[in-house]
Design a protein around this motif. Structure first.
Motif, mmCIF file in Angstrom:
data_model
loop_
_atom_site.group_PDB
_atom_site.id
_atom_site.type_symbol
_atom_site.label_atom_id
_atom_site.label_comp_id
_atom_site.label_asym_id
_atom_site.label_seq_id
_atom_site.Cartn_x
_atom_site.Cartn_y
_atom_site.Cartn_z
ATOM 1 N N THR A 31 0.860 -1.188 0.000
ATOM 2 C CA THR A 31 0.000 0.000 0.000
ATOM 3 C C THR A 31 0.891 1.231 0.000
ATOM 4 O O THR A 31 2.119 1.126 -0.082
ATOM 5 C CB THR A 31 -0.942 -0.015 1.230
ATOM 6 N N SER A 32 0.282 2.414 0.073
ATOM 7 C CA SER A 32 1.083 3.644 0.098
ATOM 8 C C SER A 32 0.371 4.700 0.940
ATOM 9 O O SER A 32 -0.858 4.671 1.094
ATOM 10 C CB SER A 32 1.256 4.182 -1.322
ATOM 11 N N TRP A 35 -2.316 6.407 -1.230
ATOM 12 C CA TRP A 35 -3.607 5.695 -1.409
ATOM 13 C C TRP A 35 -4.446 5.820 -0.145
ATOM 14 O O TRP A 35 -5.629 6.172 -0.208
ATOM 15 C CB TRP A 35 -3.396 4.210 -1.748
ATOM 16 N N THR A 155 -6.930 -4.364 1.695
ATOM 17 C CA THR A 155 -8.188 -3.615 1.563
ATOM 18 C C THR A 155 -8.847 -3.350 2.925
ATOM 19 O O THR A 155 -9.752 -2.538 3.028
ATOM 20 C CB THR A 155 -9.207 -4.333 0.639
ATOM 21 N N VAL A 158 -5.416 -1.621 6.567
ATOM 22 C CA VAL A 158 -4.923 -0.236 6.679
ATOM 23 C C VAL A 158 -5.965 0.691 7.330
ATOM 24 O O VAL A 158 -5.651 1.842 7.650
ATOM 25 C CB VAL A 158 -4.537 0.337 5.288
ATOM 26 N N LEU A 159 -7.186 0.185 7.495
ATOM 27 C CA LEU A 159 -8.302 1.070 7.862
ATOM 28 C C LEU A 159 -8.563 1.201 9.365
ATOM 29 O O LEU A 159 -9.239 2.137 9.788
ATOM 30 C CB LEU A 159 -9.608 0.573 7.214
ATOM 31 N N LEU A 193 -19.877 -6.932 6.208
ATOM 32 C CA LEU A 193 -18.825 -6.567 7.161
ATOM 33 C C LEU A 193 -18.970 -7.517 8.336
ATOM 34 O O LEU A 193 -19.942 -7.430 9.083
ATOM 35 C CB LEU A 193 -19.033 -5.095 7.582
ATOM 36 N N GLY A 212 -15.975 -3.161 1.114
ATOM 37 C CA GLY A 212 -15.831 -1.747 1.456
ATOM 38 C C GLY A 212 -16.735 -0.814 0.675
ATOM 39 O O GLY A 212 -17.357 0.078 1.256
ATOM 40 N N ARG A 213 -16.826 -1.054 -0.650
ATOM 41 C CA ARG A 213 -17.599 -0.124 -1.475
ATOM 42 C C ARG A 213 -19.084 -0.149 -1.100
ATOM 43 O O ARG A 213 -19.755 0.875 -1.060
ATOM 44 C CB ARG A 213 -17.417 -0.470 -2.955
ATOM 45 N N PHE A 216 -19.625 1.594 2.271
ATOM 46 C CA PHE A 216 -19.535 3.039 2.032
ATOM 47 C C PHE A 216 -20.883 3.593 1.559
ATOM 48 O O PHE A 216 -21.405 4.565 2.117
ATOM 49 C CB PHE A 216 -18.453 3.289 0.976
ATOM 50 N N HIS A 247 -18.914 8.788 13.570
ATOM 51 C CA HIS A 247 -18.059 7.604 13.569
ATOM 52 C C HIS A 247 -16.901 7.864 12.610
ATOM 53 O O HIS A 247 -17.093 8.351 11.499
ATOM 54 C CB HIS A 247 -18.861 6.381 13.113
ATOM 55 N N ASN A 250 -14.038 6.920 7.704
ATOM 56 C CA ASN A 250 -13.476 7.389 6.445
ATOM 57 C C ASN A 250 -13.864 8.856 6.279
ATOM 58 O O ASN A 250 -15.055 9.195 6.385
ATOM 59 C CB ASN A 250 -14.069 6.540 5.309
ATOM 60 N N ILE A 253 -16.707 9.454 3.885
ATOM 61 C CA ILE A 253 -18.056 9.143 4.385
ATOM 62 C C ILE A 253 -18.552 10.308 5.254
ATOM 63 O O ILE A 253 -19.696 10.747 5.133
ATOM 64 C CB ILE A 253 -18.066 7.829 5.216
ATOM 65 N N ASN A 277 -10.020 3.882 12.051
ATOM 66 C CA ASN A 277 -11.336 3.431 12.515
ATOM 67 C C ASN A 277 -11.158 2.545 13.745
ATOM 68 O O ASN A 277 -10.652 1.429 13.630
ATOM 69 C CB ASN A 277 -12.029 2.663 11.373
ATOM 70 N N MET A 307 -22.183 3.822 12.194
ATOM 71 C CA MET A 307 -22.752 2.731 11.381
ATOM 72 C C MET A 307 -21.706 1.619 11.321
ATOM 73 O O MET A 307 -20.501 1.890 11.244
ATOM 74 C CB MET A 307 -23.027 3.308 9.995
HETATM 75 O O1 UT7 Z 1 -17.143 1.452 10.318
HETATM 76 C C1 UT7 Z 1 -17.718 0.991 9.170
HETATM 77 C C2 UT7 Z 1 -16.678 0.160 8.554
HETATM 78 N N1 UT7 Z 1 -16.095 0.475 7.371
HETATM 79 C C3 UT7 Z 1 -16.205 1.520 6.554
HETATM 80 O O2 UT7 Z 1 -16.898 2.456 6.773
HETATM 81 C C4 UT7 Z 1 -15.438 1.465 5.286
HETATM 82 C C5 UT7 Z 1 -16.283 1.817 4.115
HETATM 83 N N2 UT7 Z 1 -15.566 1.765 2.869
HETATM 84 C C6 UT7 Z 1 -14.519 2.556 2.557
HETATM 85 O O3 UT7 Z 1 -14.099 3.372 3.348
HETATM 86 C C7 UT7 Z 1 -13.919 2.452 1.175
HETATM 87 O O4 UT7 Z 1 -14.749 1.670 0.359
HETATM 88 C C8 UT7 Z 1 -12.483 1.846 1.179
HETATM 89 C C9 UT7 Z 1 -11.531 2.845 1.814
HETATM 90 C C10 UT7 Z 1 -12.470 0.553 1.956
HETATM 91 C C11 UT7 Z 1 -12.020 1.588 -0.255
HETATM 92 O O5 UT7 Z 1 -12.097 2.743 -1.028
HETATM 93 P P1 UT7 Z 1 -12.672 2.671 -2.508
HETATM 94 O O6 UT7 Z 1 -12.511 4.005 -3.078
HETATM 95 O O7 UT7 Z 1 -14.061 2.102 -2.403
HETATM 96 O O8 UT7 Z 1 -11.656 1.678 -3.201
HETATM 97 P P2 UT7 Z 1 -11.936 0.281 -3.915
HETATM 98 O O9 UT7 Z 1 -12.301 -0.751 -2.904
HETATM 99 O O10 UT7 Z 1 -12.880 0.517 -5.018
HETATM 100 O O11 UT7 Z 1 -10.503 -0.063 -4.500
HETATM 101 C C12 UT7 Z 1 -9.892 0.754 -5.489
HETATM 102 C C13 UT7 Z 1 -8.538 0.190 -5.858
HETATM 103 C C14 UT7 Z 1 -8.538 -1.321 -6.156
HETATM 104 O O12 UT7 Z 1 -7.661 -1.543 -7.239
HETATM 105 P P3 UT7 Z 1 -8.237 -1.776 -8.723
HETATM 106 O O13 UT7 Z 1 -9.132 -2.958 -8.628
HETATM 107 O O14 UT7 Z 1 -8.955 -0.506 -9.068
HETATM 108 O O15 UT7 Z 1 -6.979 -2.000 -9.500
HETATM 109 C C15 UT7 Z 1 -7.961 -1.942 -4.915
HETATM 110 O O16 UT7 Z 1 -7.287 -3.148 -5.165
HETATM 111 O O17 UT7 Z 1 -7.626 0.348 -4.767
HETATM 112 C C16 UT7 Z 1 -6.965 -0.890 -4.496
HETATM 113 N N3 UT7 Z 1 -6.657 -0.953 -3.071
HETATM 114 C C17 UT7 Z 1 -5.512 -0.500 -2.524
HETATM 115 N N4 UT7 Z 1 -4.402 0.057 -3.077
HETATM 116 C C18 UT7 Z 1 -3.419 0.430 -2.239
HETATM 117 C C19 UT7 Z 1 -7.447 -1.406 -2.076
HETATM 118 N N5 UT7 Z 1 -6.834 -1.257 -0.884
HETATM 119 C C20 UT7 Z 1 -5.634 -0.701 -1.139
HETATM 120 C C21 UT7 Z 1 -4.556 -0.285 -0.331
HETATM 121 N N6 UT7 Z 1 -3.479 0.271 -0.917
HETATM 122 N N7 UT7 Z 1 -4.572 -0.420 1.018
#
Ligand code: UT7
Length: 320
Positions: A31-32, A35, A155, A158-159, A193, A212-213, A216, A247, A250, A253, A277, A307
């Protein structure tokens, strides 16, 4: 005649000693910093060492809340701990916190509603205070999510972070205190989840899994709706709100939710950058930060919301 209400008499929080930056995380996970910052707003999280558990962090936060309330632990007649990461399957970690605080006899139990757990615990404590079955309560959110993360899954790992927050609630007649709470759940989404283990299924603790999506998308809609519903129940308007303590999952959110209510970003307490989180701990932890730095003052109208897995979600409107 003024009503018996549950007022917030003090807040406290506790974080594990070890703080981990996105850059440090990117040494062990693909990861980075860029991101994680862009997609979530997270910069740091605290990770518990083996001697730091949900109960020890919860007890530390509770002790600080008692100090802020100017109250002795022996005055407490109810302890509710919101957690999805208890020290043991049983007994409830609330009883361990009770022992760590050096008190005996009062009711103590855990509430499991994951990231919404603190709102559930607060609502139960408030109901018990209004009903007269408790008068001074500790409501705690404490989590060690680092122990249920799959550190191979970038995925999710890191959260999340570890930490605890606590409130002392006290019965008082008057206009201050919890004005309204509203809780919801919809088990239709229990596979969005969840943890893939448990005592009655695999016999293991399991690891966190999340779409995650999907989470969200539901979070923004559900949180905006429940905040509006709770403001209506309290008989106040969004314009009257001084602070939203959301909460901390993100930053995107949080932004999207408060925008739906037409609330300015300056009225929102954001700590997700520092703590990530922390599930049930995130709302009381953020509340304590804003109380201690002087932003939230007596008389302010505040809204808490969360949530999480289940799905579960809820909100509370409080005259601080
Ligand atoms: O308390 C309630 C619990 N949780 C939440 O509220 C979380 C809700 N969801 C989210 O916050 C977001 O959906 C995330 C932060 C989890 C993800 O963000 P996103 O903008 O929905 O990203 P995505 O899942 O659509 O992934 C986009 C890209 C993917 O690559 P490709 O398929 O586009 O090539 C992932 O593989 O980002 C990639 N990716 C990462 N890259 C670098 C996923 N995790 C990482 C990572 N580092 N840690």
């Amino acid at each position: 005649m003024s009503a018996r209400r549950a007022i917030i008499a003090g807040t406290g929080s506790a974080l594990p000693r070890t703080r981990v930056s996105n850059a440090e995380l990117s040494d062990r996970v693909d990861t980075s910093d860029e991101w994680i910052t862009d997609r979530t707003g997270i910069k740091f999280r605290h990770i518990a060492q083996p001697d730091e558990t949900t109960a020890t962090l919860g007890a530390a936060a509770a002790a600080k809340a008692l100090e802020a309330a100017g109250m002795d632990a022996g005055e407490i007649d109810l302890i509710i701990l919101a957690t999805a990461t208890p020290d043991n399957t049983f007994p409830a970690s609330a009883t361990k916190i009770q022992r760590l605080l050096g008190i005996r006899g009062c009711a103590a139990f855990d509430v499991a509603a994951v990231c919404s757990g603190f709102l559930y615990a607060l609502s139960v404590a408030e109901s018990m205070i209004r009903a007269g079955s408790a008068s001074k309560a500790l409501v705690i959110g404490s989590e060690t999510f680092s122990r249920i993360l799959d550190w191979e899954d970038r995925t999710t790992c890191v959260l999340f972070g570890d930490g605890a927050g606590a409130l002392v609630l006290k019965a008082e007649d008057g206009d201050r205190g919890i004005l309204a709470t509203k809780l919801h759940a919809d088990g239709e989404y229990d596979d969005m989840l969840f943890v893939d283990g448990g005592p009655s299924t695999t016999g293991t603790v399991g690891k966190l899994r999340m779409k995650g999506r999907e989470v969200f998308r539901h979070a923004v809609v559900n949180l905006a709706e429940v905040m509006t519903e709770t403001l209506n129940l309290a008989g106040v308007h969004a314009d009257d709100v001084d602070w939203v303590v959301p909460h901390q999952a993100n930053a995107r959110i949080i932004d999207a939710t408060v925008r739906k209510l037409g609330l300015p970003a300056e009225k929102v307490v954001v700590t997700v950058d520092q703590h990530a989180n922390t599930s049930a701990a995130s709302v009381p932890l953020a509340l304590d930060v804003a109380v201690k730095d002087g932003r939230i003052k007596h008389g302010d109208l505040i809204v808490l919301e969360a949530m999480g897995g289940g799905f579960t979600w809820g909100a509370a409107v409080i005259r601080f």
